[in-house]
Write a protein that holds these residues in place. Structure first.
Motif: not given
Length: 326
Positions: A135-149
């Protein structure tokens, strides 16, 4: 579209087929006339959702989600994202992966090869997660979730605030013994809705009574069982806040079994604003989960190329009908 369906006395699918001009469906002329008349009376204008742009000039947006069939909310989020992508002359490509890491990696490689605009990575349950490395290779957003970092922008419902406004509405209606039926405690949404419930009681100067908090299971069976347990107490509640609408269905059943009248002798509040909420008797007061708007936000964020990761919590509006009592 839901309002048009109610006015015309038909299903939402029938409204969609009629307004999209699908003539090969076996829908009578009288039904088509009713739908068109209802749409005109209500001032409804179709937005063209579901139709790909004539030439997807801006390219493709990928959307990965772990599950679709287990909840209506995934489909609502996808529909919102698709509507917003169409406004930007882009296509939305959806992959339901079941959490399969290899499948996710393959889709991310494909979209990298397609030079996708970006990727929406979604979860059916609101939760913290570790996104796949690709996912880091893309412009990305998280839907209905979140990453700890905090590497990626994310959107989740403002669950604590939703629980707070729901409880505050019951208190404002004059209720002092407000019970809460939680969902399964490992779920982030259940935990945060209970935090909002407790926060609203404290703000109103009402002590939090542990005997009025009973664990449910986000299903009608849990709502029924928990309601019977609450109503068997020496000092019964005068209002019950259920952490989702399905448990409120079970709550209604239990109250009616006991000879109570939901919304009159015992107030009931739900959460989610599922379709069934407006068809209960009395119609269920509840809190709307903004999944359509969350899907739209994801596409808007990718198209705008906003700098820096942001963590957004989207408001969950209160929907007052007839069950919260007075």
């Amino acid at each position: 579209m839901k309002d048009v369906a109610l006015r015309a006395g038909v299903s939402q699918s029938t409204v969609s087929f009629v307004l999209n001009g699908l003539e090969d469906m076996r829908i009578s002329r009288d039904t088509r006339r009713r739908v068109m008349a209802a749409a005109q009376e209500l001032g409804y204008r179709p937005r063209g959702a579901g139709r790909p742009p004539k030439a997807a000039g801006r390219g493709v947006i990928g959307l990965i989600i772990d599950e679709i069939a287990t909840s209506p909310f995934a489909a609502i989020s996808i529909e919102g994202a698709q509507e917003e992508a169409a406004k930007h002359d882009a296509l939305l490509e959806v992959a339901m992966t079941g959490g399969d890491a290899a499948y996710e990696a393959a889709m991310l490689r494909k979209w990298a090869g397609d030079s996708a605009i970006g990727v929406i990575y979604g979860s059916i349950l609101t939760r913290a997660l570790t996104p796949p490395e690709g996912l880091a290779r893309h412009a990305a957003v998280l839907l209905n979730c979140h990453d700890s970092d905090g590497r990626h922008s994310s959107i989740v419902p403002a669950e604590r605030r939703g629980g707070e406004v729901a409880t505050a509405a019951l208190v404002a209606a004059g209720h002092r013994r407000v019970a809460f039926i939680s969902g399964e405690p490992w779920m982030e949404a259940s935990d945060q809705r209970m935090e909002g419930y407790e926060r609203a009681l404290r703000a109103a100067g009402i002590p939090v009574d542990p005997s009025l908090i009973v664990e449910g299971n986000f299903l009608p069976s849990g709502g029924r069982r928990a309601t019977l347990e609450l109503m068997a107490q020496d000092r019964r509640p005068d209002a019950i806040f259920c952490a989702n609408d399905l448990m409120a269905v079970g709550c209604y059943e239990a109250l009616k079994e006991l000879g109570e009248r939901p919304g009159e002798t015992v107030a009931v509040m739900g959460y989610d604003d599922q379709e069934i909420a407006q068809h209960l008797s009395p119609p269920l007061s509840t809190v709307l989960l903004p999944h359509r708007e969350m899907g739209q936000w994801c596409v808007e964020t990718l198209m705008a190329g906003r700098a820096g990761p942001v963590r957004e919590r989207m408001e969950c509006p209160l929907v007052l009908r007839g069950s919260h009592g007075a």
